[in-house]
Design a protein around this motif. Structure first.
Motif, PDB file in Angstrom:
ATOM      1  N   TRP A  74      -0.625  -5.072  -4.596  1.00  0.00           N
ATOM      2  CA  TRP A  74       0.667  -4.672  -4.021  1.00  0.00           C
ATOM      3  C   TRP A  74       0.523  -3.416  -3.165  1.00  0.00           C
ATOM      4  CZ3 TRP A  74       4.201  -7.965  -3.414  1.00  0.00           C
ATOM      5  CH2 TRP A  74       4.484  -8.947  -4.364  1.00  0.00           C
ATOM      6  N   LYS A  77      -0.786  -4.623   0.121  1.00  0.00           N
ATOM      7  CA  LYS A  77       0.269  -5.290   0.884  1.00  0.00           C
ATOM      8  C   LYS A  77       1.247  -4.258   1.466  1.00  0.00           C
ATOM      9  CE  LYS A  77       0.168  -9.670  -1.628  1.00  0.00           C
ATOM     10  NZ  LYS A  77       0.919 -10.600  -2.517  1.00  0.00           N
ATOM     11  N   ALA A  78       1.544  -3.217   0.670  1.00  0.00           N
ATOM     12  CA  ALA A  78       2.447  -2.174   1.165  1.00  0.00           C
ATOM     13  C   ALA A  78       1.830  -1.470   2.355  1.00  0.00           C
ATOM     14  CB  ALA A  78       2.734  -1.179   0.029  1.00  0.00           C
ATOM     15  N   ALA A 107       6.849  -3.928  -1.850  1.00  0.00           N
ATOM     16  CA  ALA A 107       5.483  -3.979  -2.362  1.00  0.00           C
ATOM     17  C   ALA A 107       5.162  -2.748  -3.190  1.00  0.00           C
ATOM     18  CB  ALA A 107       4.497  -4.122  -1.203  1.00  0.00           C
ATOM     19  N   ARG A 110       6.751  -3.091  -6.581  1.00  0.00           N
ATOM     20  CA  ARG A 110       5.945  -3.991  -7.421  1.00  0.00           C
ATOM     21  C   ARG A 110       4.675  -3.282  -7.902  1.00  0.00           C
ATOM     22  NH1 ARG A 110       7.272  -9.412  -6.228  1.00  0.00           N
ATOM     23  NH2 ARG A 110       9.567  -9.466  -6.043  1.00  0.00           N
ATOM     24  N   GLN A 111       4.086  -2.502  -6.997  1.00  0.00           N
ATOM     25  CA  GLN A 111       2.896  -1.750  -7.378  1.00  0.00           C
ATOM     26  C   GLN A 111       3.208  -0.777  -8.509  1.00  0.00           C
ATOM     27  OE1 GLN A 111       1.505   1.285  -4.675  1.00  0.00           O
ATOM     28  NE2 GLN A 111      -0.659   0.870  -5.184  1.00  0.00           N
TER      29      GLN A 111
END
Length: 236
Positions: A74, A77-78, A107, A110-111
Motif C-alpha cells: 500500500w 501504491k500510495a 492507499a 490502508r498502509q
C-alpha cells in the motif's frame, strides 16, 4: 486444553521424583510400568496440544507477515499515485491530479491499517512463542524422564532376576552338604563304605580258607613221607 493446563502438566511430570516414588511403592516394578504407561500417554496428549499451539503461532506469524507485506504494498501504491498526481498537476490537469492524490490517501490509510494490525499482533506472537518454547522444553524433559523410567525399570528387573538366581543357588548349596552324614550324599557314602568293608571281609575270609587248605595239603604230604620210610625199614 488451555496453555496453562498444558504447561502445568508438563511441569509436574518433568519434575516428578522417580526415586521418591519408588521408595513409597510396595511393588516398584508395577509402579514403574504404570508410570511408563502414564508418561507415554501424557506425552502423546501433550504433543498433540503443543502441535495445536504451534499451529496457532504459525497462523499469527503468517498473518503478521501478510500485514507487513500489505503495508509495504500500500505504501508503494500510495507513492505511485502521488507521483502520478504530481505529473498531472504539472501538466495542468488538476482535476485528474486530485483523483490520484485521493487514491494516494486511500492507499496510505490502508498502509496505516496494515501496520497497526501487524504491530498489534507482535505482542501476541512474542507471548505465544515463549509458550511454545516452554512447551517444547517441557516435552523434551518428559521424554528424558521417560527414558530414565525405562532404564530404571530394566535395571530393576535385571537386579531382581539376578537376586532370585542367587537365592536359588544358595538354597541349592544349602540343601547339598557333603559334610552332613544325614544328607543323601552322606548316606550314600556310608553305604559305599559298608560295601567296601564287606568286600574286604570276604577277601580276608577267602584268604584264610586257602591257607588252611595248603596247611592240610602239607600235613598230608608229611604223612605220606612217614609211611614211605616205614615201608623201607620193613623191607630192610
Amino acid at each position: 486444553m488451555t496453555k496453562q493446563t498444558i504447561l502445568g502438566r508438563v511441569s509436574r511430570l518433568a519434575k516428578a521424583n522417580i526415586n521418591a516414588l519408588l521408595d513409597q511403592a510396595e511393588d516398584p516394578q508395577k509402579l514403574l510400568d504404570q508410570l511408563i504407561r502414564d508418561y507415554t500417554n501424557n506425552i502423546a496428549e501433550a504433543e498433540e496440544a503443543v502441535a495445536g499451539t504451534i499451529g496457532n503461532l504459525r497462523l499469527l506469524e503468517q498473518d503478521h507477515t501478510e500485514d507487513v507485506a500489505a503495508g509495504r504494498e500500500w505504501g508503494e501504491k500510495a507513492l505511485a499515485a502521488s507521483r502520478k498526481a504530481d505529473e498531472l498537476r504539472a501538466a495542468g490537469r488538476t482535476e485528474e491530479a486530485d483523483k490520484f492524490d485521493n487514491l494516494a490517501k486511500v492507499a496510505l490509510e490502508r498502509q496505516l491499517q496494515s501496520e497497526k494490525e501487524a504491530k498489534t499482533a507482535e505482542p501476541a506472537i512474542a507471548s505465544q512463542t515463549e509458550v511454545v518454547d516452554k512447551l517444547k522444553t517441557g516435552l523434551e524433559r518428559m521424554k528424558v524422564k521417560l527414558n530414565e523410567l525405562k532404564a530404571k525399570r530394566d535395571e530393576l528387573v535385571a537386579r531382581s532376576k539376578s537376586a532370585q538366581a542367587q537365592n536359588r543357588m544358595m538354597d541349592a548349596v544349602k540343601n547339598i552338604n557333603v559334610l552332613d552324614p544325614t544328607s543323601d550324599l552322606g548316606r550314600f557314602e556310608d553305604k559305599v563304605r559298608r560295601e567296601e568293608a564287606r568286600a574286604m571281609g570276604k577277601q580276608e575270609l577267602a584268604a584264610s580258607s586257602l591257607d588252611a587248605q595248603f596247611e592240610q595239603l602239607d600235613s598230608l604230604g608229611d604223612s605220606a613221607e612217614v609211611e614211605a620210610r616205614l615201608a623201607a625199614l620193613k623191607s630192610g
